[in-house]
Write a protein that holds these residues in place. Structure first.
Motif, PDB file in Angstrom:
ATOM      1  N   LEU A 190      32.078  65.323  98.246  1.00  0.00           N
ATOM      2  CA  LEU A 190      30.612  64.792  97.697  1.00  0.00           C
ATOM      3  C   LEU A 190      30.765  63.641  96.824  1.00  0.00           C
ATOM      4  O   LEU A 190      30.320  62.632  96.648  1.00  0.00           O
ATOM      5  CB  LEU A 190      29.664  65.678  97.059  1.00  0.00           C
ATOM      6  CG  LEU A 190      29.218  66.759  98.176  1.00  0.00           C
ATOM      7  CD1 LEU A 190      28.536  68.027  97.595  1.00  0.00           C
ATOM      8  CD2 LEU A 190      27.952  66.118  98.994  1.00  0.00           C
ATOM      9  N   PHE A 191      31.759  63.899  95.690  1.00  0.00           N
ATOM     10  CA  PHE A 191      32.297  62.854  94.862  1.00  0.00           C
ATOM     11  C   PHE A 191      32.982  61.702  95.447  1.00  0.00           C
ATOM     12  O   PHE A 191      32.553  60.447  94.966  1.00  0.00           O
ATOM     13  CB  PHE A 191      33.089  63.380  93.619  1.00  0.00           C
ATOM     14  CG  PHE A 191      32.461  64.042  92.592  1.00  0.00           C
ATOM     15  CD1 PHE A 191      31.342  63.503  91.548  1.00  0.00           C
ATOM     16  CD2 PHE A 191      32.666  65.539  92.199  1.00  0.00           C
ATOM     17  CE1 PHE A 191      30.833  64.245  90.675  1.00  0.00           C
ATOM     18  CE2 PHE A 191      32.074  66.110  91.402  1.00  0.00           C
ATOM     19  CZ  PHE A 191      30.926  65.490  90.462  1.00  0.00           C
ATOM     20  N   MET A 192      33.492  61.752  96.318  1.00  0.00           N
ATOM     21  CA  MET A 192      33.853  60.668  97.170  1.00  0.00           C
ATOM     22  C   MET A 192      33.150  60.024  98.297  1.00  0.00           C
ATOM     23  O   MET A 192      33.535  59.046  99.105  1.00  0.00           O
ATOM     24  CB  MET A 192      35.268  61.168  97.803  1.00  0.00           C
ATOM     25  CG  MET A 192      36.401  61.646  96.850  1.00  0.00           C
ATOM     26  SD  MET A 192      36.841  60.724  95.420  1.00  0.00           S
ATOM     27  CE  MET A 192      37.563  59.737  96.144  1.00  0.00           C
ATOM     28  N   GLY A 193      31.940  60.543  98.428  1.00  0.00           N
ATOM     29  CA  GLY A 193      30.932  59.795  99.307  1.00  0.00           C
ATOM     30  C   GLY A 193      30.579  60.488 100.518  1.00  0.00           C
ATOM     31  O   GLY A 193      29.631  60.007 101.220  1.00  0.00           O
TER      32      GLY A 193
ATOM     33  N   TYR B  28      23.466  65.902 102.342  1.00  0.00           N
ATOM     34  CA  TYR B  28      23.777  66.780 101.060  1.00  0.00           C
ATOM     35  C   TYR B  28      24.163  65.802  99.912  1.00  0.00           C
ATOM     36  O   TYR B  28      24.622  64.817  99.890  1.00  0.00           O
ATOM     37  CB  TYR B  28      25.168  67.749 101.412  1.00  0.00           C
ATOM     38  CG  TYR B  28      24.607  68.787 102.141  1.00  0.00           C
ATOM     39  CD1 TYR B  28      24.042  69.838 101.912  1.00  0.00           C
ATOM     40  CD2 TYR B  28      25.044  68.637 103.502  1.00  0.00           C
ATOM     41  CE1 TYR B  28      23.802  71.131 103.067  1.00  0.00           C
ATOM     42  CE2 TYR B  28      24.697  69.466 104.507  1.00  0.00           C
ATOM     43  CZ  TYR B  28      24.028  70.642 104.217  1.00  0.00           C
ATOM     44  OH  TYR B  28      23.874  71.594 105.220  1.00  0.00           O
ATOM     45  N   TYR B  29      23.855  66.424  98.476  1.00  0.00           N
ATOM     46  CA  TYR B  29      24.157  65.582  97.563  1.00  0.00           C
ATOM     47  C   TYR B  29      24.278  66.516  96.381  1.00  0.00           C
ATOM     48  O   TYR B  29      23.767  67.744  96.436  1.00  0.00           O
ATOM     49  CB  TYR B  29      23.149  64.624  96.889  1.00  0.00           C
ATOM     50  CG  TYR B  29      21.466  65.325  96.763  1.00  0.00           C
ATOM     51  CD1 TYR B  29      21.333  65.508  95.452  1.00  0.00           C
ATOM     52  CD2 TYR B  29      20.824  65.308  97.719  1.00  0.00           C
ATOM     53  CE1 TYR B  29      20.189  66.293  95.394  1.00  0.00           C
ATOM     54  CE2 TYR B  29      19.447  65.887  97.602  1.00  0.00           C
ATOM     55  CZ  TYR B  29      19.031  66.235  96.307  1.00  0.00           C
ATOM     56  OH  TYR B  29      17.924  66.686  95.983  1.00  0.00           O
ATOM     57  N   LEU B  30      25.003  66.251  95.106  1.00  0.00           N
ATOM     58  CA  LEU B  30      25.173  67.202  94.127  1.00  0.00           C
ATOM     59  C   LEU B  30      24.005  67.059  93.011  1.00  0.00           C
ATOM     60  O   LEU B  30      23.474  65.864  92.974  1.00  0.00           O
ATOM     61  CB  LEU B  30      26.601  66.850  93.120  1.00  0.00           C
ATOM     62  CG  LEU B  30      27.700  67.103  93.802  1.00  0.00           C
ATOM     63  CD1 LEU B  30      28.873  66.362  93.408  1.00  0.00           C
ATOM     64  CD2 LEU B  30      28.223  68.483  93.931  1.00  0.00           C
ATOM     65  N   THR B  31      23.550  68.202  92.850  1.00  0.00           N
ATOM     66  CA  THR B  31      22.405  68.185  91.566  1.00  0.00           C
ATOM     67  C   THR B  31      23.221  67.829  90.336  1.00  0.00           C
ATOM     68  O   THR B  31      24.419  67.710  90.370  1.00  0.00           O
ATOM     69  CB  THR B  31      21.821  69.483  91.570  1.00  0.00           C
ATOM     70  OG1 THR B  31      22.950  70.549  91.141  1.00  0.00           O
ATOM     71  CG2 THR B  31      21.298  69.937  92.943  1.00  0.00           C
ATOM     72  N   ASN B  32      22.383  67.683  89.356  1.00  0.00           N
ATOM     73  CA  ASN B  32      22.981  67.573  87.894  1.00  0.00           C
ATOM     74  C   ASN B  32      23.995  68.301  87.447  1.00  0.00           C
ATOM     75  O   ASN B  32      25.034  68.192  86.880  1.00  0.00           O
ATOM     76  CB  ASN B  32      21.767  67.422  86.853  1.00  0.00           C
ATOM     77  CG  ASN B  32      20.998  66.176  87.094  1.00  0.00           C
ATOM     78  OD1 ASN B  32      21.491  65.271  87.752  1.00  0.00           O
ATOM     79  ND2 ASN B  32      19.810  66.003  86.319  1.00  0.00           N
TER      80      ASN B  32
END
Length: 148
Positions: free
Chosen positions: A32-35, A81-85
């Motif tokens: 997720l951090f890598m896109g 999908y994405y990371l929440t805070n």
């Protein structure tokens, strides 16, 4: 802390490990951090996660509010999908784990994502890297959510 959540231990480390303590959850977070942001993209990671484990880990992280998703506008079968805070706040942990690995585990050839990340952390310093990556990720996530 999540409401009405029962933890098996009052140890903060144990509780965190119950959520992200397996290798697959950390790989998904890295991706997720890598896109990467779709089920298919996670499946195509070189580590070779199986479909049932991927589905289980995505559900676990969603239930623990580390990730969320939105549906593609014209195809409700596709989730982004994405990371929440809360998930983004894991970045310093991931950085430290990568730095530890680079220091103590020597590889003839490092995974391209790891090599790219380690180089970036070392060049900019971990504090700056954490701030820049969080800001970059928040911007990317915001753009994704606007499109959909």
């Amino acid at each position: 802390m999540l409401k009405n959540k029962t933890y098996r231990s009052t140890c903060p480390l144990t509780s965190l490990l119950d959520i992200i303590g397996d290798k697959w959850s950390l790989i998904i977070i890295r991706d997720l951090f890598m896109g990467k942001n779709t089920y298919g993209q996670f499946l195509n990671s070189p580590e070779g996660i199986s479909t049932n484990i991927l589905a289980d880990r995505l559900k676990l992280m969603k239930n623990n509010e580390l990730i969320s998703y939105v549906y593609k506008e014209y195809n409700k079968k596709v989730k982004y999908y994405y990371l929440t805070n809360k998930g983004i706040d894991l970045y310093p942990i991931i950085c430290e784990m990568m730095l530890w690995s680079d220091k103590h585990l020597k590889f003839k050839e490092m995974h391209p994502l790891g090599l790219q990340s380690i180089k970036s952390i070392k060049e900019s310093g971990i504090e700056l890297e954490i701030k820049e990556t969080k800001n970059s990720y928040l911007k990317t996530r915001s753009e994704l959510l606007k499109i959909l």
